[in-house]
Write an enzyme that holds these catalytic residues in place. Structure first.
Site, PDB file in Angstrom:
ATOM      1  N   ASP A 489       0.878  -1.170   0.000  1.00  0.00           N
ATOM      2  CA  ASP A 489       0.000   0.000   0.000  1.00  0.00           C
ATOM      3  C   ASP A 489       0.916   1.221   0.000  1.00  0.00           C
ATOM      4  O   ASP A 489       1.607   1.472   1.001  1.00  0.00           O
ATOM      5  CB  ASP A 489      -0.879  -0.042   1.264  1.00  0.00           C
ATOM      6  N   TYR A 582      -7.586  15.855  -7.770  1.00  0.00           N
ATOM      7  CA  TYR A 582      -6.529  15.079  -8.423  1.00  0.00           C
ATOM      8  C   TYR A 582      -5.372  16.001  -8.838  1.00  0.00           C
ATOM      9  O   TYR A 582      -4.203  15.701  -8.591  1.00  0.00           O
ATOM     10  CB  TYR A 582      -7.130  14.384  -9.643  1.00  0.00           C
ATOM     11  N   LYS A 586      -1.134  16.366  -7.720  1.00  0.00           N
ATOM     12  CA  LYS A 586      -0.256  16.064  -8.860  1.00  0.00           C
ATOM     13  C   LYS A 586       0.649  17.255  -9.167  1.00  0.00           C
ATOM     14  O   LYS A 586       1.809  17.080  -9.555  1.00  0.00           O
ATOM     15  CB  LYS A 586      -1.088  15.698 -10.098  1.00  0.00           C
TER      16      LYS A 586
END
Ligand code: ZN
Length: 684
Positions: A489, A582, A586
């Site tokens: 993970d 998102y 990023k």
């Protein structure tokens, strides 16, 4: 040594091969060759061969007396009839009249007399097999026999153990001269049942496959019994520090130290295979392990695998790890200086022009821990480790009945730098990523899998990391080249650490990180759930940071640079509506890539990002493609190829960009766009 001959198994193989048109003799030749090849204490990685004298028919229907002899490149443990090419016997026998025959001419003559010209090269010991009159000839490098012949008084000892049942052949390099000498010794007393080759191995021969095999087992057992009955405890152990470092704690330091520095930030890297056992530790911990390692190798063809012998390192103390790096560097410097001297001294003895091979060890014993095999590929590293285990078996035997005294290094040089071996090495061209280890997160997704496969095809050993361990393993298997799949993970630092530890334990270190795992959540930024945004930051930013930190830790231990590659989305530079959750992390990851480039460039560590868009993957599922194209009134094809090139961008294209970054030696702090062309997302 146990005699493994089994009538039932032998007859079963005979009848199986009969159906394929293989006669009884050849089938039994295959059977006992496999029995010998399956025992590492007899035959290891090319160190042995067998033959059969029989008849064969050529393409014109003419029948010839032939020698079917082990072909180069075949593993005896799994040999097939095709691995025993037939050579016209009369021509081989005529060679005995010659006074001399160069190795190249010998190979050419053997090839010219093959019944099937597409066969592999017959063994370099072919002439020795041919000159002996027996139908079945078996040859091994038995470690028990080596314990007897790697002694100063080996001839006297062999006479004592075997009486006059075995002929004794002084050491001569394999090839024409050895074949003639061995045949002369046999002719002088044809009552012998075999030949002992000083510093090399043993031949047995008979009219049946079973008898030749059983003679091999009988004489090897006699040697084993002699060692057991007359042996003393050969090694005095050193005292070890209270708390030892683990193999993984020193593996990357050692791997970095054995990499060949080519200058200008380039390295020929190797991967490592770690092993330990009671037998390995008994040798490694011996007071005189270093002295024994410097004497040479038990049988000369091992020099092709482990050069002049192993390197020995003292036990690493857990609390003094930082000082241990210096110890490794000093021992490597000593090994390579001695190797250079060995090359220069022996090379100067004649006018032949040779290129020195790299001076790095291929086998390292670490007191208290075990052994590391080193190789340009994992396969080579495993072979070096196999060879190490058999080397110490022979040394143990030799030391317990006397003193290990193998072939001197000057004679070993002839073998290591043999023109035939050098040609093989020259033919073995490395791939762009040979010797490198890459770890890919999100490795089971479309982009991760495509990258893992491309990197493996370019020579890298890949650690495919994914939340789904089963899928990761499947991708690794498909990628090949010894790649492994690991469940982890990426948002759990302990889980990430364990995945990097596994990379180090399996391959010795790491050179390239492809930090690719990610997932997108949609939502208007002014209304988005705070917990969701934080979750996205965990996966799309902090997970990249955790992976990069682990990679840099290993890169620093190795001291051979390294590459960090990040999957930054198009969202990092060109936000899309409802994709803030998102795009924001990023964008931070894109910046992260530059921060690493800035701070670790001086250590030769490069850091780059790939900026991809509209790729079918876990992020952009088939359902999403269907609904989005429908919403825009476009066909799926037109939606997916809605870019300047008008072509769909696939995961393979992103993998190409990662490969480009891995190979571009002077490119760091770069972002490469893989989106088919989108002006709004173009970087400026
Ligand atoms: Zn041999």
């Amino acid at each position: 040594m146990k005699n493994l001959w089994n009538d039932g198994e032998a007859e079963k193989l005979v009848s199986e091969y009969a159906k394929k048109g293989v006669d009884r003799d050849l089938a039994l030749r295959v059977y006992t060759t496999r029995l010998l090849g399956g025992e590492p204490r007899l035959v290891l990685h090319g160190g042995g061969n067998t033959s059969l004298k029989t008849k064969a028919t050529d393409i014109l229907g003419e029948e010839w007396d032939v020698l079917c002899v082990k072909g180069s490149g075949w593993d005896m443990a799994v040999i097939e009839p095709a691995g025993l090419p037939a050579v016209k016997l009369d021509s081989l026998l005529k060679a005995r009249r010659l006074d001399m025959l160069s190795d190249e001419d010998m190979v050419a003559m053997q090839r010219a007399n093959l019944i099937d010209p597409s066969s592999p090269n017959p063994s370099i010991e072919t002439l020795l097999h041919a000159f002996l009159p027996h139908k079945f000839v078996d040859h091994t490098h038995s470690t028990a026999i080596l314990a007897l012949v790697d002694q100063d008084d080996s001839e006297r000892l062999c006479r004592k153990v075997f009486g006059d049942r075995m002929g004794f052949v002084p050491y001569i390099k394999p090839g024409f001269d050895l074949a003639k000498a061995a045949a002369d010794i046999y002719d002088a007393d044809p009552s012998v049942e075999g030949l002992i080759l000083d510093k090399h191995g043993i031949f047995t021969f008979a009219e049946s496959a079973r008898e030749a095999y059983e003679l091999m087992i009988r004489y090897v057992t006699m040697a084993e019994d002699y060692v057991a009955q007359n042996g003393k405890q050969p090694f005095t152990p050193v005292s070890l520090p209270g708390e030892l470092a683990s193999p993984a704690e020193i593996a990357s330091m050692l791997r970095g130290a054995v990499a060949v520095d080519k200058g200008e930030g380039r390295f020929d890297r190797m991967v490592s295979e770690f092993r330990t056992s009671d037998a390995i530790l008994e040798f490694a911990n011996a007071e005189n392990a270093d002295d024994l390692s410097k004497r040479g190798v038990s049988t000369p063809d091992l020099s092709i695998r482990i050069k002049t012998g192993p390197m020995v390192l003292p036990a690493p103390e857990k609390s003094k790890l930082s000082a241990y790096r210096k110890v490794i560097e000093e021992r490597i410097a000593d090994f390579s200086t001695r190797y250079r001297k060995y090359f220069e001294t022996n090379d100067a003895r004649d006018d032949v022009s040779r290129t020195m091979l790299d001076p790095m060890p291929r086998l390292t014993f670490v007191q208290g821990l075990g052994l590391f095999g080193h190789g340009r590929t994992l396969k080579e590293a495993k072979i070096a480790a196999d060879v190490g285990e058999m080397l110490i078996d022979a040394i143990r035997g030799a030391e317990s009945i006397g003193s290990f005294s193998p072939l001197p290094l000057s004679d070993l040089f002839e073998l290591e730098y043999w023109s035939l071996e050098q040609a093989k090495i020259a033919a073995n061209k490395p791939k762009p990523l040979t010797g490198q280890v890459a770890l890919v997160t999100g490795g089971a997704g479309a982009i991760g899998a495509a990258t893992a496969k491309l990197f493996a095809a370019q020579g890298a050993h890949v650690v495919v990391v994914d939340l789904n361990g089963e899928k990761a393993k499947a991708v690794a298997k498909e990628a090949g080249n010894g790649s492994i799949g690991v469940a982890a993970d990426v948002t759990d630092p302990a889980s990430v650490r364990a995945a990097f530890d596994e990379a180090v334990e399996t391959f010795g270190g790491l050179d390239i990180l492809v930090s690719n795992a990610g997932a997108a959540w949609e939502g208007k930024i002014g209304e988005i759930d705070d917990a969701l945004l934080r979750r996205s930051f965990e996966l799309n930013f902090f997970a990249h940071q955790t992976a990069a930190q682990n990679a840099v830790r290993i890169f620093k231990e190795q001291g051979t640079g390294g590459v960090l590659l990040f999957n930054a989305s198009k969202q990092a530079v060109n936000p899309g509506a409802n994709f803030g959750a998102y795009g924001l992390p990023k964008a931070a990851t894109l910046f992260l890539s530059r921060q690493y480039a800035l701070e670790y460039g001086p250590l030769g560590i490069r850091s780059n990002a790939v900026n991809a868009d509209r790729i079918r993957s876990g992020l952009l599922t088939d359902e999403m493609v269907a609904s989005r194209s429908k919403a825009r009134g476009l066909s799926e094809k037109d939606y997916m190829s809605g870019n300047l090139l008008g072509q769909e961008v696939r995961a393979e294209h992103v993998a190409q960009a990662f490969l480009h970054h891995a190979l571009a030696e002077r490119t760091t702090a770069d972002v490469t766009t893989v989106d088919g062309g989108n002006m709004a997302a173009a970087l400026r």
